[in-house]
Design a protein around this motif. Structure first.
Motif, PDB file in Angstrom:
ATOM      1  N   THR A 197     -68.941 -16.476  64.789  1.00 32.95           N
ATOM      2  CA  THR A 197     -69.270 -17.573  65.710  1.00 32.95           C
ATOM      3  C   THR A 197     -68.779 -17.266  67.112  1.00 32.95           C
ATOM      4  O   THR A 197     -67.868 -16.472  67.315  1.00 32.95           O
ATOM      5  CB  THR A 197     -68.631 -18.897  65.244  1.00 32.95           C
ATOM      6  OG1 THR A 197     -67.204 -18.762  65.288  1.00 32.95           O
ATOM      7  CG2 THR A 197     -69.053 -19.255  63.832  1.00 32.95           C
ATOM      8  N   ASN A 198     -69.418 -17.912  68.086  1.00 34.28           N
ATOM      9  CA  ASN A 198     -68.915 -17.990  69.461  1.00 34.28           C
ATOM     10  C   ASN A 198     -68.597 -19.457  69.716  1.00 34.28           C
ATOM     11  O   ASN A 198     -69.492 -20.283  69.785  1.00 34.28           O
ATOM     12  CB  ASN A 198     -69.966 -17.503  70.456  1.00 34.28           C
ATOM     13  CG  ASN A 198     -69.929 -16.004  70.631  1.00 34.28           C
ATOM     14  OD1 ASN A 198     -68.880 -15.391  70.479  1.00 34.28           O
ATOM     15  ND2 ASN A 198     -71.068 -15.407  70.945  1.00 34.28           N
ATOM     16  N   GLY A 199     -67.321 -19.792  69.815  1.00 32.27           N
ATOM     17  CA  GLY A 199     -66.943 -21.176  69.977  1.00 32.27           C
ATOM     18  C   GLY A 199     -66.437 -21.773  68.678  1.00 32.27           C
ATOM     19  O   GLY A 199     -66.265 -21.080  67.663  1.00 32.27           O
ATOM     20  N   SER A 200     -66.227 -23.061  68.717  1.00 33.02           N
ATOM     21  CA  SER A 200     -65.641 -23.770  67.579  1.00 33.02           C
ATOM     22  C   SER A 200     -66.716 -24.600  66.874  1.00 33.02           C
ATOM     23  O   SER A 200     -67.497 -25.318  67.523  1.00 33.02           O
ATOM     24  CB  SER A 200     -64.513 -24.686  68.069  1.00 33.02           C
ATOM     25  OG  SER A 200     -63.987 -25.429  67.008  1.00 33.02           O
ATOM     26  N   TYR A 201     -66.725 -24.490  65.532  1.00 37.19           N
ATOM     27  CA  TYR A 201     -67.708 -25.227  64.721  1.00 37.19           C
ATOM     28  C   TYR A 201     -66.980 -25.953  63.594  1.00 37.19           C
ATOM     29  O   TYR A 201     -65.922 -25.511  63.118  1.00 37.19           O
ATOM     30  CB  TYR A 201     -68.754 -24.284  64.139  1.00 37.19           C
ATOM     31  CG  TYR A 201     -69.755 -23.769  65.153  1.00 37.19           C
ATOM     32  CD1 TYR A 201     -70.992 -24.395  65.314  1.00 37.19           C
ATOM     33  CD2 TYR A 201     -69.465 -22.663  65.940  1.00 37.19           C
ATOM     34  CE1 TYR A 201     -71.907 -23.931  66.235  1.00 37.19           C
ATOM     35  CE2 TYR A 201     -70.381 -22.185  66.869  1.00 37.19           C
ATOM     36  CZ  TYR A 201     -71.600 -22.831  67.013  1.00 37.19           C
ATOM     37  OH  TYR A 201     -72.498 -22.370  67.934  1.00 37.19           O
ATOM     38  N   GLU A 202     -67.585 -27.060  63.174  1.00 36.37           N
ATOM     39  CA  GLU A 202     -67.022 -27.851  62.086  1.00 36.37           C
ATOM     40  C   GLU A 202     -68.153 -28.485  61.286  1.00 36.37           C
ATOM     41  O   GLU A 202     -69.328 -28.361  61.633  1.00 36.37           O
ATOM     42  CB  GLU A 202     -66.095 -28.941  62.648  1.00 36.37           C
ATOM     43  CG  GLU A 202     -66.799 -29.905  63.590  1.00 36.37           C
ATOM     44  CD  GLU A 202     -65.855 -30.933  64.202  1.00 36.37           C
ATOM     45  OE1 GLU A 202     -64.660 -30.931  63.856  1.00 36.37           O
ATOM     46  OE2 GLU A 202     -66.326 -31.732  65.037  1.00 36.37           O
ATOM     47  N   THR A 221     -70.875 -28.540  66.733  1.00 32.73           N
ATOM     48  CA  THR A 221     -70.022 -27.987  67.785  1.00 32.73           C
ATOM     49  C   THR A 221     -69.957 -28.981  68.933  1.00 32.73           C
ATOM     50  O   THR A 221     -70.849 -29.823  69.104  1.00 32.73           O
ATOM     51  CB  THR A 221     -70.555 -26.638  68.284  1.00 32.73           C
ATOM     52  OG1 THR A 221     -69.617 -26.081  69.200  1.00 32.73           O
ATOM     53  CG2 THR A 221     -71.898 -26.789  68.965  1.00 32.73           C
ATOM     54  N   ARG A 237     -65.341 -26.796  56.193  1.00 26.55           N
ATOM     55  CA  ARG A 237     -64.453 -26.661  57.350  1.00 26.55           C
ATOM     56  C   ARG A 237     -64.625 -25.317  58.058  1.00 26.55           C
ATOM     57  O   ARG A 237     -64.672 -25.260  59.277  1.00 26.55           O
ATOM     58  CB  ARG A 237     -62.994 -26.834  56.908  1.00 26.55           C
ATOM     59  CG  ARG A 237     -61.985 -26.796  58.062  1.00 26.55           C
ATOM     60  CD  ARG A 237     -60.581 -27.051  57.548  1.00 26.55           C
ATOM     61  NE  ARG A 237     -60.186 -26.055  56.558  1.00 26.55           N
ATOM     62  CZ  ARG A 237     -59.655 -24.868  56.869  1.00 26.55           C
ATOM     63  NH1 ARG A 237     -59.468 -24.545  58.133  1.00 26.55           N
ATOM     64  NH2 ARG A 237     -59.307 -24.028  55.922  1.00 26.55           N
ATOM     65  N   THR A 238     -64.776 -24.244  57.272  1.00 28.89           N
ATOM     66  CA  THR A 238     -64.849 -22.900  57.865  1.00 28.89           C
ATOM     67  C   THR A 238     -66.245 -22.292  57.859  1.00 28.89           C
ATOM     68  O   THR A 238     -66.497 -21.317  58.562  1.00 28.89           O
ATOM     69  CB  THR A 238     -63.911 -21.946  57.109  1.00 28.89           C
ATOM     70  OG1 THR A 238     -64.390 -21.800  55.759  1.00 28.89           O
ATOM     71  CG2 THR A 238     -62.488 -22.487  57.094  1.00 28.89           C
TER      72      THR A 238
END
Length: 634
Positions: A392-397, A439, A415-416
């Motif tokens: 990934t680029n950035g944060s994801y949930e 995101t 979560r991951t």
């Protein structure tokens, strides 16, 4: 004594063909008419012929007894012979002294009317019965590699050389022109040492030695030969042609320019690959990066090589890679750079490799697929308990997974985003899936109204849903292969029975395993190693023995084609029917791991013509100048 009397009545020896074998028997010759012609030529000998016919009937019974009640001798070991050989039927000595068998319905010759005691115990080759015992079915671990199995990177070409049951593997640099069509490579000299079957070594002043996809001209009924009957292979074996051109030795031997030594309108320079002619074709290539998912916005620089490299000039039509931040090297075909897409998507471009020397061109499609987040492979190659982490680029949930059809064995960590397969039954085995995640996106800082004091800024962040598509395929690779006949798919064949110029029976190379799996992933390729006299063209699937076709394997493993009559060219001796024994190893390339599995079997190729020594006072119709049986067959 009866036999001796009959011999004394006979005329000098004449060797005659006994007719083509079709469907297990020879063409019918009317025995009574044959005898009638003899009566007309020799008046007053009817009584003698009647006595001879009576003695022949006695000997016919003796032959029948040998076939139906053979001495019970032990068969030889079931192991394959170390070399191929022409086998002749071991006949009783007196059978070579008799007239051809003439039964009541006028049938002169049966393809297997004479058999040895051991041969009588073997399956009739014309019935293509199945031998149920297995000679050898090997796992990948049982294959003998020289120097071990190679593991190549994405920018290398895997070369495989098969010889005498041994496999050699090498990784050839993708930037080298010597890799295409090569099976043995010298890394120090950057030179191909041996071209694959179907390729010819060509010397190019501007790019060194290269293997060119080429086939000698086939003139329909037979391959080309010069006015003295010498084939293209003969020119190569004699050292008259090499590297795509005539040699000094060839010119001196012929005593004239080779292109003037013409047969059927063509010289070796036009007809033979090794001499500079033949039918040349462009070499196919691919871009392995097509199978690799790319991460949108990644700082990793893209570098994609065509494999194998086949030309020194590459062009792109209908696409402007530079607008996407990419460049194409016109000399090597390499594509590199960083994609400048505003949104994830697909870039597709057709790239052509130009061989201006030969006037040939091959094309391949470059496809670059990017996504907001991506898994390391697509499709996911599934085995029980395997896991895949997203890039990934950035944060994801809040990851979620949906598939068609539903795959109960594929789970996701919300979560991951980690995907994992269960250890239970992996059914269904194939599906298309979409992974979705949330995101937080914050646009660039915006200045507030200039009338407000200070330099305060505001951020309007939003939650966005992103998704990526991925396929999942359960790996059902075989642990071995074997040969079957479609009439009985459960019986493993160890002996293939073929007849020259007749369609190959319905044999098939099929997958096998030590567990209870019933369905296997089909191999993506085959190779056959059948002694040092054989060659196998992986592009056409054709097996040759001493330059003559034995059979062709289709992509699904079915054996097709017709064995060439030239396989019998070296057959000598006094056998009624010649048989060529060829021990073979068959290899299959597994689709996901690329590993090899193999099996061993024997190919028996029978002559389609029955031959016999005939004695008698027949009227002479044609004088045969041949001095041996091989020349008579020709």
């Amino acid at each position: 004594m009866q036999m001796l009397e009959l011999v004394l009545l006979m005329a000098p020896l004449i060797v005659l063909p006994r007719g083509d074998c079709v469907g297990g028997s020879c063409d019918t010759l009317q025995g009574k008419q044959l005898l009638q012609r003899k009566v007309q030529s020799h008046d007053g000998q009817e009584a003698m012929l009647s006595a001879m016919l009576a003695k022949m009937n006695v000997m016919q019974k003796e032959l029948h007894d040998i076939k139906t009640h053979p001495p019970m001798q032990p068969l030889e070991s079931q192991g394959l012979p170390g070399r191929s050989f022409y086998e002749e039927e071991a006949l009783p000595r007196w059978t070579s002294m008799v007239l051809p068998h003439v039964d009541s319905d006028g049938q002169q010759c049966s393809a297997r009317s004479r058999v040895s005691s051991e041969e009588a115990l073997l399956p009739n080759p014309l019935e293509h019965k199945i031998t149920a015992s297995l000679v050898g079915s090997s796992k990948a671990a049982d294959i003998h590699y020289v120097g071990g199995s190679a593991s190549c990177t994405d920018d290398q070409v895997l070369l495989r050389c098969f010889a005498s049951g041994i496999v050699g593997e090498q990784c050839c640099p993708g930037s080298s022109l010597a890799c295409a069509g090569c099976v043995r490579y010298d890394s120090k000299a950057d030179r191909c040492l041996e071209c694959a079957a179907g390729f010819t070594e060509m010397s190019r002043s501007f790019k060194g030695t290269q293997c060119q996809l080429c086939s000698d001209l086939d003139l329909g009924d037979s391959g080309w030969s010069d006015p003295k009957g010498r084939s293209c292979d003969a020119y190569v074996n004699a050292g008259w042609c090499a590297g795509g051109a005539p040699t000094d030795k060839g010119r001196k031997t012929l005593g004239m320019a080779m292109d003037l030594f013409v047969s059927r309108g063509l010289s070796a320079v036009a007809a033979c690959c090794a001499c500079g002619g033949g039918l040349r074709q462009p070499m196919p290539f691919t871009y392995p990066v097509n199978q690799k998912p790319l991460l949108f916005g990644s700082s990793v620089k893209l570098s994609a090589m065509p494999l194998p490299r086949t030309a020194i000039e590459y062009t792109a039509k209908g696409c402007n890679l530079h607008k996407e931040g990419l460049s194409l090297d016109g000399a090597t075909g390499k594509v590199d750079g960083k994609m400048l897409q505003e949104e994830p998507g697909i870039i597709s471009c057709t790239i052509t490799a130009q061989d201006t020397t030969e006037g040939l061109a091959a094309t391949a499609t470059l496809t670059l697929s990017s996504a907001y987040f991506a898994y390391p492979e697509n499709p996911l190659i599934v085995t029980a308990g395997k896991t895949w982490e997203p890039q990934t680029n950035g944060s994801y949930e809040s990851f979620s997974l949906q598939c068609t059809p539903t795959l109960p064995w594929l789970k996701i960590n919300s979560r991951t985003g980690k995907l994992f397969s269960s250890t239970g039954p992996l059914v269904p085995s194939l599906g298309g899936c979409t992974v979705t995640a949330i995101t937080t996106y914050c646009p660039p800082d915006l200045p507030v109204n200039s009338t407000q004091s200070g330099n305060a800024k505001t951020k309007d962040c939003v939650k966005l849903s992103r998704s990526t598509n991925v396929d999942a395929a359960v790996k059902h690779e075989a642990t071995g292969i074997h040969v079957v006949h479609i009439s009985n798919l459960s019986a493993k064949v160890t002996q293939l029975e073929l007849t020259v110029e007749e369609t190959v029976p319905l044999y098939k190379i099929t997958a096998s395993s030590n567990d209870d799996m019933q369905v296997f992933d089909a191999p993506v390729g085959f190779h056959f190693d059948c002694t040092q006299h054989s060659s196998f063209n992986e592009l056409t699937g054709t097996l040759l023995y001493k330059g003559q076709e034995v059979f062709t394997v289709a992509p699904d493993g079915h054996l097709t084609g017709k064995p060439a009559a030239g396989l019998m060219a070296s057959c000598t001796g006094s056998s009624a029917r010649c048989k060529l024994n060829i021990p073979c190893l068959a290899y299959a390339i597994l689709p996901f791991t690329g590993k090899l599995v193999k099996t061993s079997f024997q190919v028996d190729v029978w002559d389609n013509t029955c031959w016999s020594k005939q004695q008698g006072g027949f009227q002479l119709h044609k004088t045969i100048s041949a001095t041996n049986l091989a020349a008579c067959r020709a």
